[in-house]
Design a protein around this motif. Structure first.
Motif, PDB file in Angstrom:
ATOM      1  N   ASP A 207       0.870  -1.168   0.000  1.00  0.00           N
ATOM      2  CA  ASP A 207       0.000   0.000   0.000  1.00  0.00           C
ATOM      3  C   ASP A 207       0.916   1.229   0.000  1.00  0.00           C
ATOM      4  N   THR A 208       0.937   1.950  -1.124  1.00  0.00           N
ATOM      5  CA  THR A 208       1.922   3.022  -1.306  1.00  0.00           C
ATOM      6  C   THR A 208       1.450   4.381  -0.771  1.00  0.00           C
ATOM      7  N   LYS A 209       0.302   4.426  -0.131  1.00  0.00           N
ATOM      8  CA  LYS A 209      -0.201   5.723   0.346  1.00  0.00           C
ATOM      9  C   LYS A 209       0.765   6.379   1.325  1.00  0.00           C
ATOM     10  N   GLU A 210       1.285   5.584   2.273  1.00  0.00           N
ATOM     11  CA  GLU A 210       2.212   6.148   3.259  1.00  0.00           C
ATOM     12  C   GLU A 210       3.518   6.609   2.603  1.00  0.00           C
ATOM     13  N   ILE A 211       3.996   5.838   1.616  1.00  0.00           N
ATOM     14  CA  ILE A 211       5.212   6.234   0.889  1.00  0.00           C
ATOM     15  C   ILE A 211       4.976   7.566   0.191  1.00  0.00           C
ATOM     16  N   TYR A 212       3.824   7.701  -0.452  1.00  0.00           N
ATOM     17  CA  TYR A 212       3.498   8.953  -1.139  1.00  0.00           C
ATOM     18  C   TYR A 212       3.468  10.132  -0.169  1.00  0.00           C
ATOM     19  N   GLN A 213       2.815   9.939   0.970  1.00  0.00           N
ATOM     20  CA  GLN A 213       2.704  11.031   1.932  1.00  0.00           C
ATOM     21  C   GLN A 213       4.072  11.437   2.478  1.00  0.00           C
ATOM     22  N   GLU A 214       4.935  10.433   2.731  1.00  0.00           N
ATOM     23  CA  GLU A 214       6.277  10.729   3.236  1.00  0.00           C
ATOM     24  C   GLU A 214       7.093  11.508   2.222  1.00  0.00           C
ATOM     25  N   ILE A 215       7.093  11.058   0.978  1.00  0.00           N
ATOM     26  CA  ILE A 215       7.843  11.752  -0.071  1.00  0.00           C
ATOM     27  C   ILE A 215       7.320  13.169  -0.243  1.00  0.00           C
ATOM     28  N   SER A 216       6.011  13.338  -0.187  1.00  0.00           N
ATOM     29  CA  SER A 216       5.419  14.668  -0.337  1.00  0.00           C
ATOM     30  C   SER A 216       5.916  15.628   0.740  1.00  0.00           C
ATOM     31  N   LEU A 217       5.891  15.164   1.987  1.00  0.00           N
ATOM     32  CA  LEU A 217       6.339  16.004   3.097  1.00  0.00           C
ATOM     33  C   LEU A 217       7.814  16.380   2.962  1.00  0.00           C
ATOM     34  N   ARG A 218       8.644  15.382   2.633  1.00  0.00           N
ATOM     35  CA  ARG A 218      10.086  15.635   2.548  1.00  0.00           C
ATOM     36  C   ARG A 218      10.416  16.573   1.391  1.00  0.00           C
ATOM     37  N   LEU A 219       9.775  16.405   0.240  1.00  0.00           N
ATOM     38  CA  LEU A 219      10.067  17.280  -0.896  1.00  0.00           C
ATOM     39  C   LEU A 219       9.655  18.721  -0.602  1.00  0.00           C
ATOM     40  N   ARG A 220       8.507  18.891   0.035  1.00  0.00           N
ATOM     41  CA  ARG A 220       8.078  20.249   0.383  1.00  0.00           C
ATOM     42  C   ARG A 220       9.020  20.874   1.407  1.00  0.00           C
ATOM     43  N   GLU A 221       9.527  20.056   2.328  1.00  0.00           N
ATOM     44  CA  GLU A 221      10.509  20.569   3.287  1.00  0.00           C
ATOM     45  C   GLU A 221      11.779  21.030   2.587  1.00  0.00           C
ATOM     46  N   GLU A 222      12.200  20.317   1.549  1.00  0.00           N
ATOM     47  CA  GLU A 222      13.437  20.676   0.852  1.00  0.00           C
ATOM     48  C   GLU A 222      13.351  22.034   0.183  1.00  0.00           C
ATOM     49  N   LEU A 223      12.135  22.524  -0.058  1.00  0.00           N
ATOM     50  CA  LEU A 223      11.971  23.854  -0.641  1.00  0.00           C
ATOM     51  C   LEU A 223      12.183  24.968   0.386  1.00  0.00           C
ATOM     52  N   ASP A 224      12.178  24.608   1.658  1.00  0.00           N
ATOM     53  CA  ASP A 224      12.233  25.594   2.738  1.00  0.00           C
ATOM     54  C   ASP A 224      13.677  25.716   3.238  1.00  0.00           C
ATOM     55  N   TYR A 225      14.412  26.702   2.728  1.00  0.00           N
ATOM     56  CA  TYR A 225      15.814  26.875   3.113  1.00  0.00           C
ATOM     57  C   TYR A 225      15.965  27.407   4.526  1.00  0.00           C
ATOM     58  N   GLU A 226      14.917  28.036   5.069  1.00  0.00           N
ATOM     59  CA  GLU A 226      14.978  28.443   6.476  1.00  0.00           C
ATOM     60  C   GLU A 226      15.006  27.209   7.377  1.00  0.00           C
ATOM     61  N   LEU A 227      14.227  26.189   7.023  1.00  0.00           N
ATOM     62  CA  LEU A 227      14.268  24.935   7.779  1.00  0.00           C
ATOM     63  C   LEU A 227      15.620  24.258   7.597  1.00  0.00           C
ATOM     64  N   GLU A 228      16.168  24.294   6.383  1.00  0.00           N
ATOM     65  CA  GLU A 228      17.480  23.690   6.161  1.00  0.00           C
ATOM     66  C   GLU A 228      18.545  24.374   7.017  1.00  0.00           C
ATOM     67  N   ALA A 229      18.434  25.691   7.177  1.00  0.00           N
ATOM     68  CA  ALA A 229      19.381  26.411   8.038  1.00  0.00           C
ATOM     69  C   ALA A 229      19.291  25.899   9.479  1.00  0.00           C
ATOM     70  N   CYS A 230      18.075  25.590   9.927  1.00  0.00           N
ATOM     71  CA  CYS A 230      17.911  25.030  11.276  1.00  0.00           C
ATOM     72  C   CYS A 230      18.526  23.633  11.368  1.00  0.00           C
ATOM     73  N   HIS A 231      18.396  22.852  10.296  1.00  0.00           N
ATOM     74  CA  HIS A 231      19.029  21.535  10.279  1.00  0.00           C
ATOM     75  C   HIS A 231      20.551  21.649  10.378  1.00  0.00           C
ATOM     76  N   ILE A 232      21.116  22.634   9.683  1.00  0.00           N
ATOM     77  CA  ILE A 232      22.562  22.856   9.769  1.00  0.00           C
ATOM     78  C   ILE A 232      22.949  23.200  11.207  1.00  0.00           C
ATOM     79  N   ALA A 233      22.152  24.050  11.833  1.00  0.00           N
ATOM     80  CA  ALA A 233      22.434  24.421  13.228  1.00  0.00           C
ATOM     81  C   ALA A 233      22.387  23.196  14.137  1.00  0.00           C
TER      82      ALA A 233
END
Length: 468
Positions: A174-200
């Motif tokens: 059942d690929t629904k969970e895989i789809y939801q996970e990929i969706s969340l992660r890809l949208r996060e990758e667009l947020d460079y402010e969040l990436e800056a927090c990850h670096i910190a």
């Protein structure tokens, strides 16, 4: 939403380009099924890979990810998509200047001592430029491509079409969970402010570790789609393939720690461990021997609740002791649903492959007589056949990037030809694991870095609707 995020024309154009490519394969399958004809999946996979290969962008990142997850796609598709390159053509100087004006204003050049409009590196969502800050520091400036929000949303909708096609061909997962996970992660990758927090966060974790270096963010030269950080000088990892085993082991040991230590002590992993995300710094200015690893990209950091970390260690212990009850307990703790004896057996084949080197108390390569590009493929297809016959099984979303990252890390170790006692390294990492201590440590570190605490699985499962 910003104008870029809401540009209907950009999204419509992306839908048309991706949709025609994916839709043609889906239409062919539906037509041949209606007529009772055999569907040539190998040919369809080649056609889809060829069409997607000309698009670049987020769909490439997704395609390569899916090629590593057992039964996420038919094996013919996985093999073709695994060969695609996520390297996107860089934006030219004119585009770069316009994007920099949009992010920092018309006088943006005055804020740098020097700025190269030629890309030093490019990838699926953005590109990196070398520059020099006003205070003289060498910088890496990561600039997101225009209209990436539109591209991601269009590609995610077409990904759902691919998943629906697969569900009709080989319903093993059942690929629904895989789809939801990929969706969340890809949208996060667009947020460079969040990436800056990850670096910190990673700077906090490895601040006192001489073998792992993390860049420093320059907040005044960063926005949601522009990320400026100090440049970490180093050489590509593959340049060390012909070095002595001691050197290659030094690199592998640092990379093992860079991945497993944040997970076991803070509940975070680097979810995209491919060769381009690391460079190697020398042990000293006068010595070419490797001193350690530069961690370069933080767009795909996956964080986990403590219960998931406990499940990983429970599964390891269960495999060590051949304790089936503890193994099943770990699967259930992660949130696997729809399990029966046959599915448990299939999952355990995969688990023994992933954990294999960590269970073997001796010096060894990560996999004997295996090419980096083939790492895990035979085992994945064995598991996929069992899942198809005995499934479907619902895979919890936390499992997706954990699994993918483990395969990617193993591939890096194979490239290096490293030979280490992985059992000792892993057991040193999880020694004295205490869920309460890790939970307190995670809460403090995440608050300091500005990283949101991982939500409970049930809440996440409700947070991302699938396309209708």
């Amino acid at each position: 939403m910003s104008n870029e995020e809401n540009r209907f024309s950009a999204r419509a154009a992306r839908y048309a380009r991706v949709g025609s490519n994916v839709g043609s394969v889906a239409a062919r399958f539906a037509g041949q099924r209606f007529l009772g004809l055999e569907f040539d999946r190998s040919k369809a996979a080649q056609d889809l890979a060829a069409a997607l290969g000309g698009l670049k962008g987020p769909i490439m990142k997704v395609a390569q990810l899916l090629s590593t997850i057992p039964e996420a796609l038919p094996k013919e598709y996985a093999r073709e998509l695994a060969q695609l390159q996520s390297q996107a053509p860089p934006m030219g100087p004119g585009f770069v200047r316009r994007r920099m004006v949009a992010e920092l204003g018309p006088e943006w050049r005055d804020r740098f001592k020097d700025f190269s409009t030629e890309a030093a590196a490019s990838a699926s969502l953005g590109q990196v430029h070398r520059s020099v800050a006003a205070d003289g520091r060498d910088l890496a400036v990561k600039l997101q491509y225009p209209d990436m929000q539109s591209a991601v949303e269009a590609d995610l909708n077409q990904l759902w079409v691919i998943f629906q096609l697969h569900a009709r061909m080989d319903p093993g997962i059942d690929t629904k969970e895989i789809y939801q996970e990929i969706s969340l992660r890809l949208r996060e990758e667009l947020d460079y402010e969040l990436e800056a927090c990850h670096i910190a966060l990673y700077d906090l974790i490895f601040r006192d570790d001489a073998a792992i270096r993390v860049p420093e963010v320059v907040p005044e030269l960063s926005t949601k789609r522009l990320l400026s950080m100090t440049w970490l000088e180093g050489r590509p990892l593959l340049e060390f393939k012909e070095h002595a085993l001691e050197d290659r082991n030094t690199i592998a040991r640092a990379m093992f720690r860079a991945w497993w230590y944040p997970f076991s002590h803070f509940g975070a992993i680097h979810g995209d461990p491919h060769l381009g995300n690391y460079t190697i710094f020398p042990s000293s200015e006068a010595d070419a021997k490797p001193g350690g690893v530069n961690l370069l990209d933080y767009g795909c950091i996956r964080t986990f609740p403590i219960s998931f970390i406990s499940g990983v260690i429970d599964l390891y212990t269960g495999l060590q002791r051949n304790d089936r009850d503890l193994i099943v307990h770990a699967y259930e703790r992660w949130g696997f649903r729809g399990l029966n004896d046959e599915l448990i057996e299939a999952l355990t084949i995969w688990a023994r492959f992933i954990y294999g080197p960590l269970l073997d108390d001796r010096e060894r390569t990560i996999a004997e007589d295996t090419a980096p590009g083939e790492y895990g493929r035979k085992e994945a297809f064995t598991v996929s056949k069992m899942l198809k016959e005995k499934g479907p099984v619902t895979v919890p979303r936390e499992f997706v990037f954990m699994d993918r990252a483990a395969i990617g890390l193993g591939g890096v170790f194979l490239h290096l030809g490293a030979k280490l006692n992985w059992y000792e390294l892993f057991n040193e990492t999880i020694q004295d694991f205490d869920p309460a201590v890790v939970e307190a440590r995670q809460a403090e570190a995440f608050k300091t870095a500005g990283v949101p605490l991982p939500a409970k699985t049930r809440v996440q499962n409700e947070s991302t609707p699938v396309p209708k």
